[in-house]
Scaffold this active site. Structure first.
Site, PDB file in Angstrom:
ATOM      1  N   LYS A 181       0.847  -1.193   0.000  1.00 54.81           N
ATOM      2  CA  LYS A 181       0.000   0.000   0.000  1.00 54.81           C
ATOM      3  C   LYS A 181       0.879   1.239   0.000  1.00 54.81           C
ATOM      4  O   LYS A 181       1.644   1.480   0.937  1.00 54.81           O
ATOM      5  CB  LYS A 181      -0.899  -0.005   1.231  1.00 54.81           C
ATOM      6  CG  LYS A 181      -1.719   1.264   1.356  1.00 54.81           C
ATOM      7  CD  LYS A 181      -2.731   1.153   2.472  1.00 54.81           C
ATOM      8  CE  LYS A 181      -3.500   2.447   2.629  1.00 54.81           C
ATOM      9  NZ  LYS A 181      -4.514   2.345   3.671  1.00 54.81           N
ATOM     10  N   LYS A 186      -2.101  -1.652  -3.901  1.00 54.55           N
ATOM     11  CA  LYS A 186      -2.990  -0.495  -3.886  1.00 54.55           C
ATOM     12  C   LYS A 186      -2.196   0.789  -3.870  1.00 54.55           C
ATOM     13  O   LYS A 186      -1.304   0.899  -3.036  1.00 54.55           O
ATOM     14  CB  LYS A 186      -3.857  -0.626  -2.637  1.00 54.55           C
ATOM     15  CG  LYS A 186      -4.533   0.604  -2.183  1.00 54.55           C
ATOM     16  CD  LYS A 186      -5.216   0.360  -0.888  1.00 54.55           C
ATOM     17  CE  LYS A 186      -5.868   1.668  -0.558  1.00 54.55           C
ATOM     18  NZ  LYS A 186      -5.964   1.959   0.790  1.00 54.55           N
TER      19      LYS A 186
HETATM   20  C1  PBG Z   1      -7.566   3.374   5.297  1.00 52.97           C
HETATM   21  C2  PBG Z   1      -7.760   3.166   3.846  1.00 52.97           C
HETATM   22  C3  PBG Z   1      -7.568   4.084   2.791  1.00 52.97           C
HETATM   23  C4  PBG Z   1      -8.040   3.435   1.636  1.00 52.97           C
HETATM   24  C5  PBG Z   1      -8.451   2.152   2.016  1.00 52.97           C
HETATM   25  N1  PBG Z   1      -8.256   2.004   3.370  1.00 52.97           N
HETATM   26  C6  PBG Z   1      -7.112   5.490   2.771  1.00 52.97           C
HETATM   27  C7  PBG Z   1      -5.756   5.852   3.206  1.00 52.97           C
HETATM   28  O1  PBG Z   1      -4.898   5.006   3.470  1.00 52.97           O
HETATM   29  O2  PBG Z   1      -5.527   7.049   3.336  1.00 52.97           O
HETATM   30  C8  PBG Z   1      -8.096   4.039   0.259  1.00 52.97           C
HETATM   31  C9  PBG Z   1      -9.093   3.413  -0.669  1.00 52.97           C
HETATM   32  C10 PBG Z   1      -9.461   4.247  -1.846  1.00 52.97           C
HETATM   33  O3  PBG Z   1      -8.920   5.338  -2.082  1.00 52.97           O
HETATM   34  O4  PBG Z   1     -10.336   3.798  -2.603  1.00 52.97           O
HETATM   35  N2  PBG Z   1      -6.300   3.397   5.772  1.00 52.97           N
END
Ligand code: PBG
Length: 324
Positions: A189, A245
């Site tokens: 991520k 992601k």
């Molecule tokens: C929570 C989380 C996020 C997303 C999924 N879980 C946001 C972030 O890390 O700031 C993003 C998902 C999306 O943008 O569709 N930590």
């Protein structure tokens, strides 16, 4: 040598494709906000609404009829705190959906503190707010996982990016008799600009002085090797599914992880990526179904067998009606 024989007809194109999309691999994200009295549209996310505890039942019923049966739930609690969290709303969503739909649905829950904390960070900060504390955060996340497992969740999806949380959640679930609950780790991520519409929907943008952005825990886009190593680390800690992601900008990472393991990889086409594509469609510059199908094809071609998309609920219709 001619290459065009492969392209002569839809029969040849269909027959010779090395990617075949199937609805089995799709997961639909769902937002559920405790402070709402009626559902509202999610800003920037065409066709996505933020549900209440009651209205999410209606959304899931429609989605099931459309052909998607796997969901990733984002609970948005009405109360924030710095270290005292109430996970009962998340638990109510899961048990409500489970009692309404039984085993016809597969329910994963995002596991993170960013919607719960006053400062919007994904964990507990130290006293002056300059550092995210790893061990304290992991402890609370394991408690949260246990609450969700008790409510009947099928899969825990930790998205916080602290170290050691997968091992700790796995240990906790196993000790409490939830060895059947799987873990889909947000393994690769990245600290990305493409989470904007999501943070708006979940009230989870980092706010206030102190730590600032999420770069001390999410992976740097400049460090692909960190993403691959983190994914393999999470696998060794007990993750069943590895997530990448954002997805479409990181197909090199999907392919690199695929070269290292045959474990299932989920690609999350995130809110900003989705919104960017929908913007193109709104301007009349791309066909909506074909554009999403092209993205999903790229994700699968790179090695992801699981696709998380805000348009997952259209996958069945689009796949069936699309002529390759
Ligand atoms: C929570 C989380 C996020 C997303 C999924 N879980 C946001 C972030 O890390 O700031 C993003 C998902 C999306 O943008 O569709 N930590």
């Amino acid at each position: 040598m001619t290459r065009r024989r492969y392209r002569t007809s839809r029969h040849m194109r269909g027959l010779c494709s090395d990617v075949r999309l199937h609805t089995q691999g799709f997961i639909q994200p769902l937002f559920v906000d405790q402070s709402l009295t009626s559902p509202r549209p999610a800003a920037g996310l065409t066709g996505v609404r933020i549900d209440t505890l009651e209205s999410v039942l209606e959304t899931v019923a429609l989605d099931l009829a459309a052909g998607v049966e796997k969901f990733l739930i984002f609970p948005v609690p009405s109360k924030s705190s710095s270290d005292d969290f109430d996970f009962s709303f998340g638990s109510s969503i899961i048990s409500g959906l489970r009692s309404a739909f039984g085993e016809s649905v597969w329910l994963a829950a995002d596991l993170c503190l960013c919607s719960y904390t006053l400062h919007g960070h994904c964990g507990i900060l130290n006293e002056d707010g300059s550092r995210l504390m790893n061990a304290e955060t992991v402890r609370v996340l394991a408690d949260y996982a246990s609450v969700l497992a008790h409510a009947g969740v099928d899969c825990i999806a930790p998205s916080d990016m602290t170290d050691g949380r997968v091992a700790s959640i796995r240990r906790r679930l196993d000790a409490e008799g939830y060895d059947h609950v799987s873990i889909m780790s947000y393994a690769a991520k990245f600290a990305s600009q493409f989470y904007g519409p999501f943070r708006d929907a979940c009230h989870s943008a980092p706010a206030g002085a102190g730590l600032g952005d999420r770069r001390t825990y999410q992976i740097s886009p400049l460090h692909g090797g960190d993403a691959v190593a983190t994914a393999l680390r999470d696998l060794s800690e007990g993750a069943d599914i590895l997530m990448v992601k954002p997805a479409a900008l990181y197909t090199d990472i999907i392919a690199a992880i695929r070269r290292e393991t045959r474990a299932p990889i989920a690609a999350y086409h995130v809110s900003g990526e989705y919104a960017a594509l929908e913007g193109l469609v709104r301007e009349g510059l791309a066909d909506r179904a074909a554009a999403h199908l092209e993205v999903w094809t790229a994700l699968q071609r790179s090695g992801a067998g699981i696709i998380i998309s805000y348009a997952a609920r259209h996958a069945k219709a689009w796949i069936e009606n699309h002529i390759p």
